[in-house]
Design a protein around this motif. Sequence first.
Motif, PDB file in Angstrom:
ATOM      1  N   ALA A 121       3.328   5.621  17.858  1.00  0.00           N
ATOM      2  CA  ALA A 121       2.894   4.311  17.367  1.00  0.00           C
ATOM      3  C   ALA A 121       4.124   3.432  17.161  1.00  0.00           C
ATOM      4  O   ALA A 121       5.217   3.923  16.869  1.00  0.00           O
ATOM      5  CB  ALA A 121       2.131   4.458  16.055  1.00  0.00           C
ATOM      6  N   LEU A 122       3.942   2.128  17.299  1.00  0.00           N
ATOM      7  CA  LEU A 122       5.029   1.192  17.055  1.00  0.00           C
ATOM      8  C   LEU A 122       5.501   1.305  15.609  1.00  0.00           C
ATOM      9  O   LEU A 122       6.693   1.368  15.327  1.00  0.00           O
ATOM     10  CB  LEU A 122       4.555  -0.231  17.356  1.00  0.00           C
ATOM     11  N   MET A 123       4.537   1.352  14.693  1.00  0.00           N
ATOM     12  CA  MET A 123       4.795   1.553  13.264  1.00  0.00           C
ATOM     13  C   MET A 123       3.646   2.348  12.672  1.00  0.00           C
ATOM     14  O   MET A 123       2.531   2.287  13.183  1.00  0.00           O
ATOM     15  CB  MET A 123       4.878   0.217  12.531  1.00  0.00           C
ATOM     16  N   ALA A 124       3.926   3.050  11.594  1.00  0.00           N
ATOM     17  CA  ALA A 124       2.878   3.753  10.850  1.00  0.00           C
ATOM     18  C   ALA A 124       3.167   3.573   9.366  1.00  0.00           C
ATOM     19  O   ALA A 124       4.279   3.842   8.916  1.00  0.00           O
ATOM     20  CB  ALA A 124       2.844   5.229  11.223  1.00  0.00           C
ATOM     21  N   PHE A 125       2.168   3.087   8.649  1.00  0.00           N
ATOM     22  CA  PHE A 125       2.270   2.858   7.206  1.00  0.00           C
ATOM     23  C   PHE A 125       1.362   3.862   6.502  1.00  0.00           C
ATOM     24  O   PHE A 125       0.143   3.773   6.606  1.00  0.00           O
ATOM     25  CB  PHE A 125       1.831   1.431   6.852  1.00  0.00           C
ATOM     26  N   ASP A 126       1.940   4.805   5.799  1.00  0.00           N
ATOM     27  CA  ASP A 126       1.215   5.860   5.089  1.00  0.00           C
ATOM     28  C   ASP A 126       0.885   5.334   3.684  1.00  0.00           C
ATOM     29  O   ASP A 126       1.805   5.002   2.926  1.00  0.00           O
ATOM     30  CB  ASP A 126       2.105   7.094   5.023  1.00  0.00           C
ATOM     31  N   CYS A 127      -0.394   5.263   3.330  1.00  0.00           N
ATOM     32  CA  CYS A 127      -0.816   4.516   2.143  1.00  0.00           C
ATOM     33  C   CYS A 127      -1.807   5.252   1.244  1.00  0.00           C
ATOM     34  O   CYS A 127      -2.577   6.094   1.706  1.00  0.00           O
ATOM     35  CB  CYS A 127      -1.502   3.218   2.568  1.00  0.00           C
ATOM     36  N   THR A 128      -1.806   4.830  -0.011  1.00  0.00           N
ATOM     37  CA  THR A 128      -2.840   5.186  -0.982  1.00  0.00           C
ATOM     38  C   THR A 128      -3.659   3.935  -1.270  1.00  0.00           C
ATOM     39  O   THR A 128      -3.082   2.871  -1.523  1.00  0.00           O
ATOM     40  CB  THR A 128      -2.207   5.680  -2.299  1.00  0.00           C
ATOM     41  N   ILE A 129      -4.974   4.056  -1.227  1.00  0.00           N
ATOM     42  CA  ILE A 129      -5.847   2.922  -1.534  1.00  0.00           C
ATOM     43  C   ILE A 129      -5.843   2.723  -3.052  1.00  0.00           C
ATOM     44  O   ILE A 129      -6.168   3.644  -3.793  1.00  0.00           O
ATOM     45  CB  ILE A 129      -7.276   3.153  -1.018  1.00  0.00           C
ATOM     46  N   THR A 130      -5.458   1.531  -3.503  1.00  0.00           N
ATOM     47  CA  THR A 130      -5.332   1.271  -4.938  1.00  0.00           C
ATOM     48  C   THR A 130      -6.426   0.374  -5.494  1.00  0.00           C
ATOM     49  O   THR A 130      -6.682   0.388  -6.698  1.00  0.00           O
ATOM     50  CB  THR A 130      -3.971   0.631  -5.249  1.00  0.00           C
ATOM     51  N   GLN A 131      -7.054  -0.421  -4.624  1.00  0.00           N
ATOM     52  CA  GLN A 131      -8.096  -1.337  -5.087  1.00  0.00           C
ATOM     53  C   GLN A 131      -9.013  -1.665  -3.924  1.00  0.00           C
ATOM     54  O   GLN A 131      -8.566  -1.774  -2.778  1.00  0.00           O
ATOM     55  CB  GLN A 131      -7.467  -2.620  -5.630  1.00  0.00           C
ATOM     56  N   VAL A 132     -10.300  -1.828  -4.208  1.00  0.00           N
ATOM     57  CA  VAL A 132     -11.281  -2.205  -3.189  1.00  0.00           C
ATOM     58  C   VAL A 132     -12.020  -3.439  -3.700  1.00  0.00           C
ATOM     59  O   VAL A 132     -12.523  -3.443  -4.825  1.00  0.00           O
ATOM     60  CB  VAL A 132     -12.278  -1.053  -2.907  1.00  0.00           C
ATOM     61  N   VAL A 133     -12.071  -4.472  -2.863  1.00  0.00           N
ATOM     62  CA  VAL A 133     -12.776  -5.705  -3.209  1.00  0.00           C
ATOM     63  C   VAL A 133     -13.824  -5.960  -2.133  1.00  0.00           C
ATOM     64  O   VAL A 133     -13.502  -5.970  -0.942  1.00  0.00           O
ATOM     65  CB  VAL A 133     -11.795  -6.895  -3.303  1.00  0.00           C
ATOM     66  N   SER A 134     -15.066  -6.182  -2.545  1.00  0.00           N
ATOM     67  CA  SER A 134     -16.149  -6.449  -1.606  1.00  0.00           C
ATOM     68  C   SER A 134     -16.288  -7.949  -1.362  1.00  0.00           C
ATOM     69  O   SER A 134     -16.337  -8.727  -2.316  1.00  0.00           O
ATOM     70  CB  SER A 134     -17.481  -5.916  -2.155  1.00  0.00           C
ATOM     71  N   VAL A 135     -16.344  -8.325  -0.070  1.00  0.00           N
ATOM     72  CA  VAL A 135     -16.563  -9.712   0.327  1.00  0.00           C
ATOM     73  C   VAL A 135     -17.518  -9.698   1.515  1.00  0.00           C
ATOM     74  O   VAL A 135     -17.206  -9.106   2.558  1.00  0.00           O
ATOM     75  CB  VAL A 135     -15.248 -10.419   0.717  1.00  0.00           C
ATOM     76  N   ALA A 136     -18.670 -10.304   1.346  1.00  0.00           N
ATOM     77  CA  ALA A 136     -19.688 -10.372   2.396  1.00  0.00           C
ATOM     78  C   ALA A 136     -19.997  -8.963   2.909  1.00  0.00           C
ATOM     79  O   ALA A 136     -20.358  -8.100   2.118  1.00  0.00           O
ATOM     80  CB  ALA A 136     -19.263 -11.326   3.503  1.00  0.00           C
ATOM     81  N   THR A 137     -19.829  -8.710   4.211  1.00  0.00           N
ATOM     82  CA  THR A 137     -20.181  -7.415   4.807  1.00  0.00           C
ATOM     83  C   THR A 137     -19.066  -6.383   4.741  1.00  0.00           C
ATOM     84  O   THR A 137     -19.272  -5.227   5.095  1.00  0.00           O
ATOM     85  CB  THR A 137     -20.537  -7.600   6.293  1.00  0.00           C
ATOM     86  N   HIS A 138     -17.887  -6.799   4.298  1.00  0.00           N
ATOM     87  CA  HIS A 138     -16.709  -5.925   4.357  1.00  0.00           C
ATOM     88  C   HIS A 138     -16.137  -5.609   2.976  1.00  0.00           C
ATOM     89  O   HIS A 138     -16.363  -6.332   2.019  1.00  0.00           O
ATOM     90  CB  HIS A 138     -15.613  -6.583   5.205  1.00  0.00           C
ATOM     91  N   ASP A 139     -15.388  -4.522   2.936  1.00  0.00           N
ATOM     92  CA  ASP A 139     -14.561  -4.202   1.780  1.00  0.00           C
ATOM     93  C   ASP A 139     -13.114  -4.384   2.190  1.00  0.00           C
ATOM     94  O   ASP A 139     -12.718  -4.039   3.315  1.00  0.00           O
ATOM     95  CB  ASP A 139     -14.789  -2.765   1.296  1.00  0.00           C
TER      96      ASP A 139
END
Length: 173
Positions: A121-139
């Motif tokens: 991959a060109l880049m890879a960002f290894d992450c922990t999800i810290t917050q989820v916000v719902s907007v319309a059909t998506h989070d």
Amino acid sequence: MSVHELPLLPEVSQQAFRDAMSGLGAAVNIITTDGPAGRAGFTATAVCSVSDTPPTLLVCLNRNASVWPLFRDNGVLCVNTLAAGQESLSTLFGGKTPMTERFAAARWHTQRSGAPLLQGALMAFDCTITQVVSVATHDILFSNVMALERHDAQPGLMWFDRRYHALSRQDAR
């Protein structure tokens, strides 16, 4: 005049919005997760930097997607930004192909989160999800970057005008 006092305007149609968004070029990413809920991945262009203190990205994911419960329950993800030449992986992860076949098409390793990082991959960002916000059909998944890998020598893969384009560093100058 406040936002709440604005006059009502004709609604923008879904097709008009999609057509306009096709002119907004974006990097192509495969977003992956792994953990107690299982391994999953999908193709996305809806990825954005939020802050560098702490390093934070956002990823948009449709709540109706079959992979959503796995990302929610695992709480980790990796943003794998694709390089030119990885179009077939993008298509594979963007369709209805079973997860085992998607992941069998490439080589993967892990960093701190345990989410799969795509080799090459060109880049890879290894992450922990810290917050989820719902907007319309998506989070919107706000995710802190715990580790990253870069392979700058390759051209990047962009999605613009409903097709793939290679973008080299020389093109960007």
